[in-house]
Each structure stands twice: as structure tokens, then as C-alpha cells.
Design an enzyme around this catalytic site. Structure first.
Site, short mmCIF file in Angstrom:
data_model
loop_
_atom_site.label_atom_id
_atom_site.label_comp_id
_atom_site.label_asym_id
_atom_site.label_seq_id
_atom_site.Cartn_x
_atom_site.Cartn_y
_atom_site.Cartn_z
N CYS A 7 0.87 -1.18 0.00
CA CYS A 7 0.00 0.00 0.00
C CYS A 7 0.90 1.23 0.00
CB CYS A 7 -0.98 -0.03 1.17
SG CYS A 7 -0.23 -0.03 2.80
N ARG A 13 -3.41 -0.74 5.31
CA ARG A 13 -3.98 -1.77 4.45
C ARG A 13 -3.07 -2.98 4.25
NH1 ARG A 13 -5.11 2.37 -0.27
NH2 ARG A 13 -3.21 3.17 0.70
N ASP A 123 -8.19 3.90 1.28
CA ASP A 123 -7.22 4.26 2.31
C ASP A 123 -7.97 4.72 3.56
OD1 ASP A 123 -5.27 5.35 3.85
OD2 ASP A 123 -4.45 6.66 2.29
P1 4NP Z 1 -1.76 2.76 4.15
O1 4NP Z 1 -2.40 4.09 4.75
O2 4NP Z 1 -1.23 3.12 2.77
O3 4NP Z 1 -2.94 1.85 4.06
O4 4NP Z 1 -0.70 2.33 5.11
C1 4NP Z 1 -1.70 5.31 4.86
C2 4NP Z 1 -0.80 5.48 5.86
C3 4NP Z 1 -0.15 6.70 5.98
C4 4NP Z 1 -0.40 7.71 5.10
C5 4NP Z 1 -1.29 7.51 4.07
C6 4NP Z 1 -1.94 6.30 3.94
N1 4NP Z 1 0.24 8.95 5.24
O5 4NP Z 1 -0.05 9.86 4.45
O6 4NP Z 1 1.08 9.11 6.14
#
Ligand code: 4NP
Length: 153
Positions: A7, A13, A123
Site C-alpha cells: 500500500c 492496508r 485508504d
Molecule cells: P496505508 O495508509 O497506505 O494503508 O498504510 C496510509 C498510511 C499513511 C499515510 C497515508 C496512507 N500517510 O499519508 O502518512
């Protein structure tokens, strides 16, 4: 078979997708190596998001040991299948592909559940509790579908 879940941050995710596949592989006694990574490096070294850790426990999945890392080109050599959670992740992974064999390894995870629809795991990072639960349930169904599609179950 070696499977990598990817992800953006590797804290919401993909750790959950990783957790489900490890859990089901153990339950069904399937020989798969599972890992996860993020296309971005913002959270490298961190545990999964507190909310995802809390909710994963509610579903009986333990992701406490996972630590975020960034996707690298070597992952194309280390894994047989690379599952992207959304199209932006997929694009970023494909940007690092060196050849057609690398490109062929990259798929959208929800296409296991709804083939050809190119749906994305939303997300949940800026969302609420319901968004985390929704992601966990989607990933449960996609993991079950993946295992069936590849005739592990
Ligand atoms: P992930 O979610 O891609 O599902 O781990 C996110 C985690 C952090 C961030 C964005 C999405 N961020 O912008 O820090």
C-alpha cells in the site's frame, strides 16, 4: 509461493492484508511466504497504525510484529506475486519494474474478489472506525478469494 502486499504507508492496508494471509495460510496449512511494504517511506520502522492494530485484534488477527518498510526493486526478485491495494500504489510499483517479468507480477488485490473491476482498497488513514472495519472485511474476502483462485483451498 511468495506474496507481497503493498500500500502507500505500509501501516494500514498492507499489514492487514499480510495478517489475513498469514492467518489463513496457517489455518489451512498452506505453504506461502507473506510480507508487506509501502511505496512511500514516511512510516518506515513503525508498527502498524494503532487503530488497525486494535481492530485486527477484534478479528483475531495479530499484526503486532510487523514493521513498515519501503518497497524496493529487489522485491521483484523476492516475490512471485505483488498485490497493490490501489491503482496509485500499482502505478508506483510498476514505475520500478525492470522488464515484462517484473510487470507481470503486479496485480490489484481486489481483482481477486471482483475480477477485472480494478476496484481499490480505500485508504482508511484519514477515516473513522467504520472505514477500518470495512477495509478489514474487504481484505478478509479478497484473501479468501485469492486462496480459492490459486486453488489453495
Ligand atoms: P496505508 O495508509 O497506505 O494503508 O498504510 C496510509 C498510511 C499513511 C499515510 C497515508 C496512507 N500517510 O499519508 O502518512
Amino acid at each position: 509461493m511468495r506474496v507481497l502486499m503493498v500500500c502507500l504507508g505500509n501501516i494500514c492496508r498492507s499489514p492487514m492484508a499480510d495478517g489475513w494471509l498469514r492467518h489463513k495460510a496457517k489455518a489451512y496449512d498452506i505453504d506461502v511466504l507473506v510480507d508487506s511494504a509501502g511505496t512511500a517511506g514516511f512510516h518506515v520502522g513503525e508498527k502498524a497504525d494503532t487503530r488497525m492494530r486494535k481492530w485486527s485484534k477484534e478479528y483475531g488477527i495479530d499484526i503486532e510484529d510487523l514493521r513498515a518498510r519501503q518497497f524496493t526493486q529487489e522485491d521483484f526478485d523476492r516475490f512471485d506475486i505483488i498485490f497493490a491495494m490501489d491503482q496509485s500504489n500499482q502505478k508506483n510499483i510498476l514505475r520500478l519494474a525492470r522488464n515484462e517479468a517484473d510487470r507481470a507480477k503486479v496485480h490489484l488485490y481486489l481483482n481477486e474478489l471482483h475480477p477485472g473491476k480494478n476496484e481499490e482498497v480505500p485508504d482508511p488513514y484519514y477515516g473513522g472506525e467504520a472505514d477500518f472495519k470495512h477495509v478489514i472485511e474487504l481484505l478478509d474476502a479478497a484473501t479468501e478469494a485469492f486462496l480459492k483462485n490459486y486453488q489453495f483451498i
